[in-house]
Motif scaffolding. Structure first.
Motif, short mmCIF file in Angstrom:
data_model
loop_
_atom_site.label_atom_id
_atom_site.label_comp_id
_atom_site.label_asym_id
_atom_site.label_seq_id
_atom_site.Cartn_x
_atom_site.Cartn_y
_atom_site.Cartn_z
N UNK A 338 0.83 -1.33 -0.12
CA UNK A 338 -0.04 0.17 -0.16
C UNK A 338 1.07 1.19 0.00
N UNK A 339 0.61 2.01 -0.83
CA UNK A 339 1.43 3.18 -1.36
C UNK A 339 0.86 4.34 -0.53
N UNK A 340 1.35 5.31 0.46
CA UNK A 340 0.58 6.31 0.79
C UNK A 340 1.40 7.29 0.36
N UNK A 341 0.73 8.14 -0.52
CA UNK A 341 1.66 9.35 -1.15
C UNK A 341 1.49 10.53 -0.24
N UNK A 342 0.51 10.96 0.19
CA UNK A 342 0.43 12.20 1.21
C UNK A 342 -0.65 11.87 2.11
N UNK A 343 -0.65 12.80 3.15
CA UNK A 343 -1.72 12.55 4.17
C UNK A 343 -2.96 13.46 3.82
N UNK A 344 -3.88 13.28 4.40
CA UNK A 344 -5.03 14.14 4.03
C UNK A 344 -4.76 15.57 4.51
N UNK A 345 -3.91 15.82 5.53
CA UNK A 345 -3.91 17.28 6.15
C UNK A 345 -3.06 18.02 5.17
#
Ligand code: ADP
Ligand code: MG
Length: 499
Positions: A338-345
C-alpha cells in the motif's frame, strides 16, 4: 473540547433520546467549566488573576484540579496541569498556532512560570493560589475524560443498560455485549493496529499525530514535556485502559511524556490499568510495548511492518506499511502493499491554502439526493453518509474536500477531491494507492486536467480527460471520483434537483 462528542444509548428510542440529550447537556456544562478559551470561564479567570490573592473557583473545578495535581505528583511532573504557559508557547493553547520552534531563551523563561508545585489548592475554602505570578492552568489533558465520566453517569441515572460516550480519542463503554474498539495506527490513519473488547472501562489514546506541526522535517506535537519545556520526541502513541475516563485521559498523557520505560512503569503500578505504548526510533521504525494486563482486553493484534526510510527515496512516497483490514485481522498477501503518497492534512493544505482551519461536516443523503448524485456520477452507489471537509477562512468558506475510496484495477484508490464553494474542482490528490503502478495516477500533470471542472462537465475519458497509459482503470477511477464528489457536493450544498 476540540473534538466532537459522541453518545450512544441502547433501549427504547424515546427514553434513549431523553437520556442522550441530558448527557450532552452535562458535557456542555463541563466544557463551560473547564475551558480556557472563554475569558469568563473559571480557569481563564484564574490565569488572568493576580496570583497573590486567592482565586475562588467552582468546587468541581477544584476537585478535578486536585486530581490533576495528584497525577502530576505520581508522574514526577510529566503530567502537569500548571504547564499552560508552555502549551501556549508551542502554539497549542488559547494563544493560537505558531507552527515554529520558539527560541531557547523563551522556552527557558516559560519553564520558570510553569509547575504544579507552585499551586496551593484549598478545598475547604474553595480557592487556589499560586506562588508564581504568571502561571497558567490548562486541564486539556484530563478534563475531556472527566466530561465523559459525567456524561456516562447521566446515562446511568436514566437507567441506560448499555451505552458509549466518546470525545476524540477518549471513550467509555458500558453494558453487555462488550464494545469492540480498534486502535488507529499512529502513522496511517486508515489502518488499525489492534482491536479491543471490553465493557465498563475507559480507553484513552494520546498521540503525536492529531495535533502537531512539522518544521524542517521534525514533528512537534501538542504533548509537551514540562520538565524540559520541549514537545516529547520518540513516542508515537500511548493508549490506556482504566476504570474511569479521567484516569485513562491523564495517564495516557503522563505515560506519553514519560516515555516507554517510566511510562510503562507508572501504568503497571496503577491498579486496574493497562497500557499499550508505541515508540518511534530515529529511523522512523515503530516499537510496540504492552503492560502485563493489556492482553486480557485485546482480541487481535498484529505488528505492522513500517519502515519509512526504505521507501522515502522512491518517487515521492511518504510511507509504506502493511494494510490491516479491521475486525479480526489477517493481512492478505495481495492486499499487503500500500503506497501512501500524502496525508489528508497535507493535501487539504495544498488544495485549499486559504483556509485557516478545517472541520468535518457529516452529511446524510435522502432517497432523492442519493439518486441525483448517482445520476451525476454516472454510476450507482449505496453509501449515504459522507464526511465533507469544510475549510474556512474566518467565517467564510474557502473550500470543501471529500475523501473517497474508488476501486481501481482491483483495489480501492483513496482520493481527496477539493471543491471551491462555487462548485469547481480545486484539486485532486491520491492519498493511498494499493496497486503496483501508483506513480502515474498521482502525477499532477494528469490530475490537473480536472481542475476548474464542474458538475456540468462530462469528464469523458479520452475526450475531456486524457487517460494515462498503462493505467486506464486508474484514470477511470479518478474521473469517477471527481464526478461522484461533484455530484455529492451539488446535492448537499447546492440543492441540485433532478434534470
Ligand atoms: P487529546 O486531548 O488530544 O486527546 P491529551 O489527553 O493527551 O490529548 O491532552 C493533550 C492536551 O493536554 C494538550 O493539548 C495540552 O493542552 C495539554 N498538555 C500538553 N502537555 C501536557 C502535559 N505534559 N501535562 C498535562 N497536560 C498537557
Ligand atoms: Mg490525556
Amino acid at each position: 473540547m476540540g473534538a466532537p462528542f459522541e453518545i450512544i444509548a441502547t433501549g427504547e428510542a424515546d427514553h434513549c433520546s431523553e437520556a442522550i440529550e441530558a448527557a450532552f447537556q452535562e458535557a456542555a456544562r463541563i466544557e463551560g467549566l473547564f475551558t480556557i478559551y472563554q475569558p469568563e470561564a473559571a480557569l481563564a479567570r484564574f490565569n488572568r488573576a493576580d496570583k497573590k490573592d486567592p482565586t475562588f473557583l467552582e468546587r468541581e473545578v477544584l476537585e478535578v484540579l486536585a486530581e490533576a495535581v495528584r497525577y502530576a505528583g505520581k508522574s514526577g511532573g510529566a503530567f502537569d496541569p500548571a504547564a499552560g504557559r508552555l502549551v501556549d508557547l508551542w502554539g497549542f493553547g488559547p494563544g493560537g498556532e505558531v507552527k515554529r520552534q520558539p527560541s531557547k531563551l523563551s522556552v527557558a523563561r516559560t519553564l520558570q512560570s510553569s509547575g504544579y508545585t507552585y499551586l496551593n489548592i484549598d478545598l475547604e475554602s474553595g480557592c487556589v493560589r499560586s506562588s508564581c505570578e504568571s502561571l497558567h492552568l490548562n486541564l486539556g489533558g484530563i478534563a475531556k475524560g472527566y466530561a465523559i465520566d459525567r456524561a456516562v453517569s447521566v446515562l446511568k441515572k436514566y437507567s441506560i443498560q448499555r451505552g458509549w460516550v466518546s470525545c476524540g480519542s477518549t471513550l467509555y463503554g458500558f453494558g453487555k455485549p462488550h464494545w469492540r474498539v480498534a486502535i488507529q495506527h499512529p502513522r496511517d490513519e486508515t489502518a488499525e493496529i489492534e482491536t479491543l473488547n471490553f465493557s465498563d472501562y475507559a480507553l484513552a489514546t494520546s498521540g503525536d499525530y492529531e495535533r502537531c506541526f512539522v518544521e524542517q522535517g521534525r514533528r512537534y506535537s501538542h504533548l509537551i514535556d514540562p520538565r524540559t519545556g520541549y514537545p516529547v520526541s520518540g513516542m508515537a502513541s500511548v493508549s490506556v485502559i482504566a476504570k474511569t475516563a479521567m484516569a485513562a485521559d491523564a495517564l495516557s498523557t503522563a505515560a506519553f511524556v514519560l516515555g516507554v520505560d517510566h511510562g510503562q512503569g507508572l501504568l503497571e503500578t496503577e491498579p486496574g490499568v493497562a497500557g499499550f505504548l508505541i515508540s518511534e526510533d530515529k529511523k522512523g521504525a515503530l516499537q510496540f510495548h504492552r503492560t502485563a494486563g493489556w492482553s486480557s482486553f485485546s482480541v487481535s493484534c498484529a505488528q505492522p511492518v513500517l519502515s519509512r526510510r526504505r521507501f522515502l527515496k522512491t518517487a515521492g512516497m511518504i510511507a509504506v506499511g502493511l494494510m490491516l483490514p479491521g475486525g479480526l485481522m489477517r493481512p492478505e498477501r495481495s492486499e499487503a502493499a500500500k503506497i501512501r503518497f500524502t496525508t489528508e492534512k497535507e493535501a487539504l493544505a495544498r488544495m485549499i491554502p486559504e483556509a485557516g482551519h478545517f472541520e468535518i461536516e457529516s452529511v446524510h443523503l435522502n432517497d432523492d439526493q442519493l439518486s441525483i448524485a448517482q445520476q451525476m456520477a454516472g454510476k450507482g452507489f449505496r453509501k449515504r453518509t459522507y464526511d465533507f471537509w469544510v475549510g474556512r477562512k474566518g467565517e467564510k468558506v474557502a473550500g470543501y474536500a471529500l475523501k473517497l475510496n474508488v476501486v481501481g484495477k482491483k483495489q480501492p484508490i483513496t482520493f481527496l477531491i477539493g471543491i471551491a464553494p462555487e462548485g469547481t474542482v480545486k484539486g485532486v490528490e491520491v492519498l493511498i494507492y494499493r496497486e503496483s503502478k501508483g506513480s502515474e495516477v498521482r502525477y499532477q500533470r494528469f490530475m490537473k486536467q480536472f481542475h476548474q471542472k464542474t458538475a456540468e462537465d462530462p469528464l469523458r475519458l479520452g475526450r475531456d480527460i486524457r487517460p494515462i497509459s498503462g493505467a486506464t482503470l486508474s484514470s477511470r477511477a479518478a474521473a469517477y471520483a471527481v464526478r461522484k464528489s461533484l455530484g455529492l457536493f451539488e446535492v448537499v450544498y447546492k440543492g441540485a434537483e433532478p434534470s
